[in-house]
Design a protein around this motif. Structure first.
Motif, short mmCIF file in Angstrom:
data_model
loop_
_atom_site.label_atom_id
_atom_site.label_comp_id
_atom_site.label_asym_id
_atom_site.label_seq_id
_atom_site.Cartn_x
_atom_site.Cartn_y
_atom_site.Cartn_z
N UNK A 60 0.83 -1.21 0.00
CA UNK A 60 0.00 0.00 0.00
C UNK A 60 0.86 1.26 0.00
N UNK A 61 1.99 1.22 0.68
CA UNK A 61 2.79 2.42 0.87
C UNK A 61 3.74 2.67 -0.29
N UNK A 105 -2.11 12.42 4.61
CA UNK A 105 -2.68 12.39 3.26
C UNK A 105 -3.03 10.95 2.93
N UNK A 106 -4.13 10.81 2.19
CA UNK A 106 -4.63 9.47 1.83
C UNK A 106 -5.14 9.52 0.40
N UNK A 107 -4.80 8.50 -0.37
CA UNK A 107 -5.31 8.40 -1.74
C UNK A 107 -6.72 7.80 -1.71
N UNK A 108 -7.52 8.09 -2.74
CA UNK A 108 -8.91 7.65 -2.74
C UNK A 108 -9.11 6.14 -2.64
N UNK A 117 -1.84 14.86 -11.32
CA UNK A 117 -0.92 15.35 -12.36
C UNK A 117 0.38 15.93 -11.79
N UNK A 118 0.47 16.15 -10.50
CA UNK A 118 1.72 16.63 -9.90
C UNK A 118 2.76 15.53 -9.76
N UNK A 160 2.58 7.51 -12.53
CA UNK A 160 1.16 7.28 -12.25
C UNK A 160 0.93 7.20 -10.75
N UNK A 161 0.02 8.02 -10.25
CA UNK A 161 -0.27 8.07 -8.81
C UNK A 161 -1.64 8.70 -8.64
#
Length: 164
Positions: A28-29, A114-117, A146-147, A151-152
């Protein structure tokens, strides 16, 4: 019978290799270099935590730092638990231990991460933390996809506090 929190404390530099392996195996990380975990535990051990098994081996970790411009805010950088220990409340216990330690010194009033969707486990962890501590939680986009040079997913900022 022992509790989970009896084995949670500040990390040492020697914990770096095991923590790197836990991060790598989490799937995950974003895994940092092994060197970065050594540096982290040299410079930010006070704002991090390691959960240990009965033999003293790390089975989970939390890395954090106090924001230079807002030293009453703890930013949680990473949190992970070994596969065998997931789903037992250890991540929440590490967060409670770490924030309790810093609150006892009157240096912590808010928490950020911070957490991704797609990371629903982390979303639930921090929502549960906010509920447990009766603290408001605000969520906003911090880093759009886009920053990132590769791909992230976007990263959303979770602000929790003031902590009671």
């Amino acid at each position: 019978m022992t509790t989970l929190t009896e084995y949670i404390g500040e990390p040492t530099i020697a914990d770096g290799p095991a923590v790197w392996r836990i991060a790598r195996e989490s799937a995950e990380l974003d895994v940092n270099s092994p060197y970065s975990y050594l540096l982290w535990f040299r410079d930010f051990a006070h704002t991090s935590a390691v959960a240990r098994d009965g033999n003293g081996a790390p089975k989970g970790f939390t890395t954090g730092y106090r924001r230079p411009d807002r030293p009453d805010v703890l930013v949680i950088w990473q949190i992970a638990v070994t596969g065998a220990d997931r789903g037992r409340g250890l991540a929440g216990a590490m967060l409670d231990h770490l924030t309790g330690r810093l609150r006892a010194q009157s240096v912590l009033h808010r928490l950020e991460t911070t957490i991704s969707p797609d990371n629903t486990a982390s979303q639930q962890l921090f929502l549960s933390f906010a509920e447990r501590h009766r603290a408001p939680l605000k969520r906003e986009l911090l880093f759009p996809a886009e920053l990132f040079p590769e791909a992230h997913e976007p990263e959303y900022l979770y602000r929790i506090g003031p902590l009671r």
